[in-house]
Design a protein around this motif. Sequence first.
Motif, PDB file in Angstrom:
ATOM      1  N   GLU A  12       1.081  -1.012   0.286  1.00 56.77           N
ATOM      2  CA  GLU A  12      -0.115  -0.099  -0.452  1.00 56.77           C
ATOM      3  C   GLU A  12       0.837   1.292   0.345  1.00 56.77           C
ATOM      4  O   GLU A  12       1.470   1.224   0.169  1.00 56.77           O
ATOM      5  CB  GLU A  12      -1.036   0.073   1.320  1.00 56.77           C
ATOM      6  N   LEU A  13       0.611   2.282  -0.293  1.00 54.35           N
ATOM      7  CA  LEU A  13       0.817   3.566  -0.742  1.00 54.35           C
ATOM      8  C   LEU A  13       1.082   4.234   0.533  1.00 54.35           C
ATOM      9  O   LEU A  13      -0.532   3.716   1.419  1.00 54.35           O
ATOM     10  CB  LEU A  13       0.710   4.287  -1.972  1.00 54.35           C
ATOM     11  N   ASP A  14       1.836   5.320   0.938  1.00 55.14           N
ATOM     12  CA  ASP A  14       0.864   6.186   2.151  1.00 55.14           C
ATOM     13  C   ASP A  14       0.917   7.467   1.250  1.00 55.14           C
ATOM     14  O   ASP A  14       0.675   8.302   0.261  1.00 55.14           O
ATOM     15  CB  ASP A  14       2.306   6.454   2.375  1.00 55.14           C
ATOM     16  N   PRO A  15      -0.939   7.378   1.236  1.00 53.13           N
ATOM     17  CA  PRO A  15      -2.042   8.786   0.588  1.00 53.13           C
ATOM     18  C   PRO A  15      -1.094  10.242   1.099  1.00 53.13           C
ATOM     19  O   PRO A  15      -1.397  11.251   0.735  1.00 53.13           O
ATOM     20  CB  PRO A  15      -2.722   8.525   1.387  1.00 53.13           C
ATOM     21  N   ALA A  16      -0.116  10.191   2.120  1.00 55.35           N
ATOM     22  CA  ALA A  16      -0.365  12.064   2.763  1.00 55.35           C
ATOM     23  C   ALA A  16       1.171  12.073   2.134  1.00 55.35           C
ATOM     24  O   ALA A  16       1.076  12.657   1.982  1.00 55.35           O
ATOM     25  CB  ALA A  16       0.382  11.501   4.022  1.00 55.35           C
ATOM     26  N   THR A  17       1.853  10.915   1.612  1.00 48.49           N
ATOM     27  CA  THR A  17       3.026  11.072   1.238  1.00 48.49           C
ATOM     28  C   THR A  17       3.373  10.329  -0.369  1.00 48.49           C
ATOM     29  O   THR A  17       3.869  11.932  -1.287  1.00 48.49           O
ATOM     30  CB  THR A  17       4.544  10.329   1.718  1.00 48.49           C
ATOM     31  N   GLY A  18       1.851   9.998  -0.998  1.00 51.49           N
ATOM     32  CA  GLY A  18       2.392   9.773  -2.373  1.00 51.49           C
ATOM     33  C   GLY A  18       3.459   8.162  -2.412  1.00 51.49           C
ATOM     34  O   GLY A  18       3.682   7.688  -3.871  1.00 51.49           O
ATOM     35  N   GLU A  19       4.153   7.963  -1.639  1.00 54.31           N
ATOM     36  CA  GLU A  19       4.976   7.346  -1.662  1.00 54.31           C
ATOM     37  C   GLU A  19       4.626   5.426  -1.106  1.00 54.31           C
ATOM     38  O   GLU A  19       4.070   5.033  -0.105  1.00 54.31           O
ATOM     39  CB  GLU A  19       6.106   6.785  -0.924  1.00 54.31           C
ATOM     40  N   LEU A  20       5.869   4.601  -1.400  1.00 49.37           N
ATOM     41  CA  LEU A  20       5.459   2.833  -1.295  1.00 49.37           C
ATOM     42  C   LEU A  20       6.497   3.203   0.036  1.00 49.37           C
ATOM     43  O   LEU A  20       8.099   2.361  -0.272  1.00 49.37           O
ATOM     44  CB  LEU A  20       5.867   2.412  -2.138  1.00 49.37           C
ATOM     45  N   PRO A  21       6.202   2.767   1.342  1.00 49.66           N
ATOM     46  CA  PRO A  21       7.207   2.789   2.016  1.00 49.66           C
ATOM     47  C   PRO A  21       7.777   1.068   2.090  1.00 49.66           C
ATOM     48  O   PRO A  21       6.614  -0.392   1.860  1.00 49.66           O
ATOM     49  CB  PRO A  21       6.590   2.804   3.038  1.00 49.66           C
ATOM     50  N   LEU A  22       9.210   1.070   2.229  1.00 49.30           N
ATOM     51  CA  LEU A  22       9.992  -0.867   2.064  1.00 49.30           C
ATOM     52  C   LEU A  22       8.823  -1.718   3.211  1.00 49.30           C
ATOM     53  O   LEU A  22       9.004  -2.504   3.036  1.00 49.30           O
ATOM     54  CB  LEU A  22      11.002  -0.181   2.573  1.00 49.30           C
ATOM     55  N   ASP A  23       8.784  -0.547   4.122  1.00 47.55           N
ATOM     56  CA  ASP A  23       8.524  -1.824   5.217  1.00 47.55           C
ATOM     57  C   ASP A  23       6.886  -1.994   5.471  1.00 47.55           C
ATOM     58  O   ASP A  23       6.617  -3.116   5.543  1.00 47.55           O
ATOM     59  CB  ASP A  23       8.410  -0.721   7.102  1.00 47.55           C
ATOM     60  N   ARG A  24       6.080  -1.320   4.059  1.00 51.60           N
ATOM     61  CA  ARG A  24       5.117  -1.960   4.030  1.00 51.60           C
ATOM     62  C   ARG A  24       5.101  -3.369   2.957  1.00 51.60           C
ATOM     63  O   ARG A  24       4.310  -4.291   2.626  1.00 51.60           O
ATOM     64  CB  ARG A  24       4.353  -1.153   3.191  1.00 51.60           C
ATOM     65  N   LEU A  25       6.376  -3.180   1.724  1.00 49.72           N
ATOM     66  CA  LEU A  25       7.123  -4.467   2.155  1.00 49.72           C
ATOM     67  C   LEU A  25       6.996  -5.361   2.671  1.00 49.72           C
ATOM     68  O   LEU A  25       6.502  -6.603   1.879  1.00 49.72           O
ATOM     69  CB  LEU A  25       7.453  -4.155   0.225  1.00 49.72           C
ATOM     70  N   THR A  26       7.834  -5.200   3.128  1.00 46.95           N
ATOM     71  CA  THR A  26       8.620  -6.640   3.860  1.00 46.95           C
ATOM     72  C   THR A  26       7.460  -7.118   4.600  1.00 46.95           C
ATOM     73  O   THR A  26       7.134  -8.740   5.206  1.00 46.95           O
ATOM     74  CB  THR A  26       9.418  -5.940   4.895  1.00 46.95           C
TER      75      THR A  26
END
Length: 409
Positions: free
Chosen positions: A137-151
């Motif tokens: 999931e992306l972070d809607p506040a930043t529009g980024e893909l936090p790596l910890d959400r992938l792990t």
Amino acid sequence: MSYDVTALRARIPALDEGTAYFDGPGGTQTPREIGQAIADALTAPLSNRGSGSTSQRNAEQHVEDFRAACGDLLGTDPRGIVHGRSSTTLTYDLARTLAQGWREGDEVVVTSLDHDSNIRPWVTAAERAGATVRWWELDPATGELPLDRLTAVVSDRTRLVAMTGASNLLGTLPDVAAAVAVAHDAGALLHVDAVHLAAHRLIDREALGVDTLVCSPYKFLGPHCGVLAADPALLDTLHPDKLVPSTDAVPERFELGTLPYELLAGVTATVDLLADLADLADLADLAPGDALGRRDRLAASWAAVHDHESWLHRLLEQGLAELPGVRVLSRAAQRTPTSYLVVDGVPGEEVSRRLLEHGVLAPAGHFYAYEAWRRLGLEPDVGVRVGLAPYTSEDDVDRLLSALGTVAR
């Protein structure tokens, strides 16, 4: 590197109309040399591939040149270059083929930042194979893909991670190399939708360790088609549906029917044009008589284009920040020169229409980044996407800001 945007603009007939084009993420305008290369290939002697006649040899040469050019552009072995009608078609074909080896209990990871062409093919293939889909999931506040959400969603059951190299909606540049490490540590493949990335960065598939990626030449001045770049060793293990008499060689086994040789010639001409965008005369470390290879010239050109686009993007965003009622939703720390914005109180479609009255083309929509658009809370409204291209000028940016100021009032 020095970069002459005026010289490039003079090579693009569509710009003579006077429109300021900010729809580059959806497709760029085309230099006349590319159209001429397509016409020359199509009207010269041309037959199915072979070695007996001039027409057969021409077809064979177009294929070889196309693979070599795309190999240089994408930093990959030309033997892993596959032509397709579009990146979407190639992704569907790849997903169906890879899914032949998936079983119930296997898992596939997709992101909510991606264009739907890098979501739906994998979701459909996983569902048909009985595999489970996990969402990065992306972070809607930043529009980024936090790596910890992938792990958090990758496991030893993960067979593939599909991610964008750059968001076509927000311009976000995720950390592909870090994601590759996570996927490979779990024994999974990593596929990248590089359609938007390839329009703004020189890709090195082998250095990144990406297993497969797709891009679309019409996003970077070329013709409408798609390109798959993959590790040839991986392609050798895959067996797509094909006609019995057709070759089983790699990469030909993935290309169904007769190739459009004229489009291949157009892609080759595009890569050659891109390689010559930078003025290499200021390379003081070049010894007399030395010549840079195409990959080195591409690196110099992309560095020059990046500097030009970055400068214009800073001007654009500084101007947008001064316009009351205009909000930029693209917030990632690392981005392409792409901004997704809304004008308070004015529907996106109306903003786009009114900009066009000022000779500025900046379309509104979710641009098939449907999951990201939903997670940003924009449903049912849409914003306007402003994307820069190698031919964007400072005058274009000034016209856009002036027109937006009129709309925002």
